[in-house]
Design an enzyme around this catalytic site. Structure first.
Site, PDB file in Angstrom:
ATOM      1  N   GLU A   1     -41.111 -32.682 -15.903  1.00 43.41           N
ATOM      2  CA  GLU A   1     -40.645 -34.055 -15.826  1.00 43.41           C
ATOM      3  C   GLU A   1     -41.489 -35.305 -16.413  1.00 43.41           C
ATOM      4  OE1 GLU A   1     -38.819 -36.845 -11.956  1.00 43.41           O
ATOM      5  OE2 GLU A   1     -40.677 -35.430 -11.656  1.00 43.41           O
TER       6      GLU A   1
ATOM      7  N   LYS B   1     -31.124 -37.487 -13.469  1.00 41.07           N
ATOM      8  CA  LYS B   1     -31.694 -37.002 -12.198  1.00 41.07           C
ATOM      9  C   LYS B   1     -30.832 -38.027 -11.105  1.00 41.07           C
ATOM     10  CE  LYS B   1     -35.868 -37.149  -9.578  1.00 41.07           C
ATOM     11  NZ  LYS B   1     -37.526 -37.338  -9.512  1.00 41.07           N
TER      12      LYS B   1
ATOM     13  N   CYS C   1     -36.895 -32.335 -10.388  1.00 46.85           N
ATOM     14  CA  CYS C   1     -37.698 -32.524  -9.258  1.00 46.85           C
ATOM     15  C   CYS C   1     -37.073 -32.648  -8.070  1.00 46.85           C
ATOM     16  CB  CYS C   1     -38.620 -33.802  -9.759  1.00 46.85           C
ATOM     17  SG  CYS C   1     -40.215 -33.850  -8.813  1.00 46.85           S
TER      18      CYS C   1
END
Length: 270
Positions: A48, A114, A148
């Site tokens: 990331e 995300k 994540c």
């Protein structure tokens, strides 16, 4: 899986020590690691925010989709003849997103923003979350790339079976991350859980080292099979490992343990 069983998929986990707020240094660093994989991998996975580190200093580290970072990633994928993926801080008007770029060797790319923003580090104050899940196809495999903190939300990640198409949403669940050392047990536990409950392979690629905020990362990148058993577990140092995913083994497990037939149906809203 597709109607015809695909060949094994070669996936490379690039666990690096991202340089803090130094995109040029990270392009040189990760570029060298990726170029060593030319001809040996189908999919190369970076961590990331690999050009900056996980930072809330968005304005100084963000760039547009026409910026150097995206151009470099797309060119790198073309150079090595493999998909290369990881996330960048991207400016969208007055807002920023933590955007995964899926760069293909033919020069095309797709994106995933995300969805779940890590409020314990105020990510929700600096970034805008995405709304659409991405499923990509590669050599007959269906892959769901995530970023994540998304790992903690199983409803968003549910691998449904489409009876009309006679296929699962995906065969591989993939995470790029900056997951700190104090929460490493959660990282490894959740990667295994997501593999087991979704009857899929699950891969997580984390970074190592200490970032500019003094936060330590112990790597622990992993590829797990559909039983949650690790195919590979990395340590706390820079490592690049390529593993092979077996489609026949996945199909056989889904056939002998069809838990998907008893799954609850629901619609995700937000």
């Amino acid at each position: 899986m597709s109607a015809t069983t695909p060949s094994a998929l070669r996936v490379s986990l690039v666990q690096g020590a991202t340089r803090w707020h130094d995109a040029a240094a990270n392009r040189a660093y990760y570029g060298a690691l990726v170029r060593n994989l030319q001809g040996h991998s189908d999919l190369i996975v970076l961590p990331e925010t690999f050009l900056s580190g996980f930072t809330n200093e968005t304005l100084g580290n963000a760039e547009g989709m026409d910026g150097e970072g995206v151009r470099w990633l797309v060119a790198l994928a073309r150079e090595v003849g493999a998909v290369v993926t990881g996330s960048l801080i991207i400016r969208e008007g007055e807002k920023c997103v933590n955007r995964l770029i899926w760069a293909r060797p033919d020069g095309s790319h797709v994106i995933y923003d995300k969805r779940h923003l890590f409020r314990m580090a105020d990510e929700h104050l600096r970034y805008t979350g995405g709304s659409d899940r991405l499923i990509v196809e590669l050599n007959g495999w269906r892959i769901c790339p995530q970023v994540c903190y998304d790992l903690r939300f199983p409803v968003w990640l549910r691998n449904a079976y489409d009876r009309a198409a006679a296929r699962f949403d995906y065969d591989v669940l993939l995470f790029v991350a900056n997951w700190p050392t104090p929460r490493r047990h959660a990282w490894s536990t959740l990667l295994r859980a997501r593999a087991i409950e979704n009857l899929s392979y699950c891969i997580g690629v984390n970074r190592v080292g200490i970032d500019g905020n003094g936060i330590a990362y112990s790597g622990d990148s992993m590829a797990a099979d559909f039983l949650g058993q690790p195919l590979v577990e990395l340590g706390a140092q820079e490592q690049v490992v390529t593993i092979s995913l077996d489609p026949a083994a996945l199909d056989a497990h889904r056939a002998r343990f069809p838990a998907w037939m008893d799954a609850d149906a629901f619609v995700v809203t937000r």
